[in-house]
Design a protein around this motif. Structure first.
Motif, PDB file in Angstrom:
ATOM      1  N   SER A  49       0.991  -1.387  -0.429  1.00  0.00           N
ATOM      2  CA  SER A  49       0.581   0.304  -0.041  1.00  0.00           C
ATOM      3  C   SER A  49       0.947   1.165   0.152  1.00  0.00           C
ATOM      4  O   SER A  49       1.874   1.565   1.060  1.00  0.00           O
ATOM      5  CB  SER A  49      -0.821   0.092   1.296  1.00  0.00           C
ATOM      6  N   ARG A  50       1.089   1.892  -0.855  1.00  0.00           N
ATOM      7  CA  ARG A  50       1.484   3.266  -1.371  1.00  0.00           C
ATOM      8  C   ARG A  50       1.443   4.119  -0.098  1.00  0.00           C
ATOM      9  O   ARG A  50       1.766   4.627   0.347  1.00  0.00           O
ATOM     10  CB  ARG A  50       1.324   3.878  -2.605  1.00  0.00           C
ATOM     11  N   LEU A  51      -0.628   4.350   0.050  1.00  0.00           N
ATOM     12  CA  LEU A  51      -0.892   5.125   0.980  1.00  0.00           C
ATOM     13  C   LEU A  51      -1.047   4.971   2.295  1.00  0.00           C
ATOM     14  O   LEU A  51      -0.231   6.001   3.098  1.00  0.00           O
ATOM     15  CB  LEU A  51      -2.246   5.250   0.512  1.00  0.00           C
ATOM     16  N   LEU A  52      -0.433   3.611   2.541  1.00  0.00           N
ATOM     17  CA  LEU A  52       0.086   3.274   3.817  1.00  0.00           C
ATOM     18  C   LEU A  52       1.044   3.991   4.423  1.00  0.00           C
ATOM     19  O   LEU A  52       1.346   4.040   5.002  1.00  0.00           O
ATOM     20  CB  LEU A  52      -0.383   2.148   4.787  1.00  0.00           C
ATOM     21  N   ALA A  53       2.108   3.288   3.865  1.00  0.00           N
ATOM     22  CA  ALA A  53       3.526   3.375   3.498  1.00  0.00           C
ATOM     23  C   ALA A  53       3.394   4.716   3.597  1.00  0.00           C
ATOM     24  O   ALA A  53       4.841   5.722   4.556  1.00  0.00           O
ATOM     25  CB  ALA A  53       4.380   2.639   2.800  1.00  0.00           C
ATOM     26  N   MET A 114      10.706   1.572   0.439  1.00  0.00           N
ATOM     27  CA  MET A 114       9.325   1.416   0.078  1.00  0.00           C
ATOM     28  C   MET A 114       8.434   2.922  -1.072  1.00  0.00           C
ATOM     29  O   MET A 114       8.476   2.741  -2.003  1.00  0.00           O
ATOM     30  CB  MET A 114       8.415   1.126   1.623  1.00  0.00           C
ATOM     31  N   LEU A 115       8.655   4.002  -0.293  1.00  0.00           N
ATOM     32  CA  LEU A 115       8.425   5.316  -0.769  1.00  0.00           C
ATOM     33  C   LEU A 115       9.373   5.242  -2.598  1.00  0.00           C
ATOM     34  O   LEU A 115       8.601   5.653  -4.236  1.00  0.00           O
ATOM     35  CB  LEU A 115       8.824   6.173  -0.102  1.00  0.00           C
ATOM     36  N   ALA A 116      11.085   4.643  -2.092  1.00  0.00           N
ATOM     37  CA  ALA A 116      11.323   4.367  -3.595  1.00  0.00           C
ATOM     38  C   ALA A 116      10.708   3.751  -4.430  1.00  0.00           C
ATOM     39  O   ALA A 116      10.901   3.782  -5.638  1.00  0.00           O
ATOM     40  CB  ALA A 116      12.579   4.497  -2.983  1.00  0.00           C
ATOM     41  N   ARG A 117      10.644   2.506  -4.526  1.00  0.00           N
ATOM     42  CA  ARG A 117       9.497   1.471  -4.631  1.00  0.00           C
ATOM     43  C   ARG A 117       7.875   1.898  -5.729  1.00  0.00           C
ATOM     44  O   ARG A 117       8.028   1.437  -6.638  1.00  0.00           O
ATOM     45  CB  ARG A 117       9.744   0.297  -4.000  1.00  0.00           C
ATOM     46  N   ASP A 121       2.170   9.087  -2.395  1.00  0.00           N
ATOM     47  CA  ASP A 121       1.534   9.201  -2.861  1.00  0.00           C
ATOM     48  C   ASP A 121       0.707  10.654  -1.634  1.00  0.00           C
ATOM     49  O   ASP A 121       0.481  10.493  -0.016  1.00  0.00           O
ATOM     50  CB  ASP A 121       0.022   8.030  -2.137  1.00  0.00           C
ATOM     51  N   ARG A 122       0.336  11.412  -2.050  1.00  0.00           N
ATOM     52  CA  ARG A 122       0.238  12.642  -2.028  1.00  0.00           C
ATOM     53  C   ARG A 122      -1.385  13.084  -1.119  1.00  0.00           C
ATOM     54  O   ARG A 122      -0.841  14.334  -0.112  1.00  0.00           O
ATOM     55  CB  ARG A 122       0.512  13.705  -2.743  1.00  0.00           C
ATOM     56  N   ARG A 123      -1.909  11.805  -0.569  1.00  0.00           N
ATOM     57  CA  ARG A 123      -3.200  12.068   0.015  1.00  0.00           C
ATOM     58  C   ARG A 123      -2.966  11.061   1.369  1.00  0.00           C
ATOM     59  O   ARG A 123      -3.479  11.514   2.004  1.00  0.00           O
ATOM     60  CB  ARG A 123      -3.712  10.991  -0.418  1.00  0.00           C
ATOM     61  N   ALA A 124      -1.036  11.447   1.680  1.00  0.00           N
ATOM     62  CA  ALA A 124      -1.028  10.617   3.253  1.00  0.00           C
ATOM     63  C   ALA A 124      -1.081  11.834   3.668  1.00  0.00           C
ATOM     64  O   ALA A 124      -1.394  11.558   5.101  1.00  0.00           O
ATOM     65  CB  ALA A 124       0.692  10.515   2.757  1.00  0.00           C
ATOM     66  N   LEU A 125      -0.345  13.258   3.372  1.00  0.00           N
ATOM     67  CA  LEU A 125      -0.830  14.584   4.233  1.00  0.00           C
ATOM     68  C   LEU A 125      -1.998  14.552   4.954  1.00  0.00           C
ATOM     69  O   LEU A 125      -2.593  14.339   6.775  1.00  0.00           O
ATOM     70  CB  LEU A 125      -0.085  15.922   3.959  1.00  0.00           C
TER      71      LEU A 125
END
Length: 194
Positions: A49-53, A114-117, A121-125
């Motif tokens: 999960s890109r958002l959770l990471a 993980m973020l590099a991979r 996800d800009r929704r994270a903020l």
């Protein structure tokens, strides 16, 4: 996209730490953002999960950087940078418990990897800020002020007494995201945004 060996190794670390922390510190300890991130990062690894990471990175990368600088400066140079890692040098805490706290070293590295991979996800903020607005009041309502988990009773190890406690909590809900989450979000967006 994430190799199985990393998922298994990180999960082994989590399933070792969580039951021990539960017995030694109690359930309230899992309200610390670093402990939330410890568990949520395992979920993010398995679900990719890109958002959770991204949320966990926004939440903890800056505090984890300070924890690591504090720990290694005291360990190697005997210089105290902040109080974040002081407990790692407290002989009243068993060494084996302190060793488990070394998860603060690999966890931020795993999150950055993980973020590099996966990308950021800009929704994270917004998502992490909403999560913090839930966790801070829960911590305030459910924990002992002496523990000062997530510093909801005052900055640092001790509760503050200059402001009414609820006013301080209200300020924390605004100031913490502004000084920790927003700068981290901007840096991660620039480095890993897609």
């Amino acid at each position: 996209m994430i190799p199985l060996w990393l998922k298994l190794a990180y999960s082994a670390m989590v399933v070792t730490i969580v039951p021990v922390y539960y017995v030694y510190y109690g359930l309230a300890n899992f309200l610390w953002f670093s402990d939330i991130a410890l568990v949520a990062t395992a979920v993010a690894l398995w679900t990719e999960s890109r958002l959770l990471a991204s949320m966990m990175a926004v939440a903890v990368l800056l505090p984890e950087l300070l924890w690591n600088v504090s720990f290694f400066s005291r360990l190697l140079l005997r210089a105290r940078v902040s109080a974040l890692a002081d407990y790692m040098f407290d002989p009243a805490i068993p060494l084996w418990i302190r060793v488990l706290s070394l998860f603060h070293i690999p966890m931020p590295l795993v999150l950055v990897w993980m973020l590099a991979r996966l990308g950021y996800d800009r929704r994270a903020l917004v998502a992490q800020t909403v999560l913090a607005w839930v966790v801070f009041p829960l911590t305030y309502g459910l924990t002992d002020p002496k523990e000062n988990i997530n510093w909801v009773f005052g900055p640092g190890a001790r509760p503050q007494h200059r402001l009414p406690p609820r006013l301080y909590l209200g300020l924390l809900l605004i100031v913490f995201p502004l000084i920790v989450y927003v700068p981290t979000h901007l840096v991660l967006s620039a480095l890993f945004g897609r």
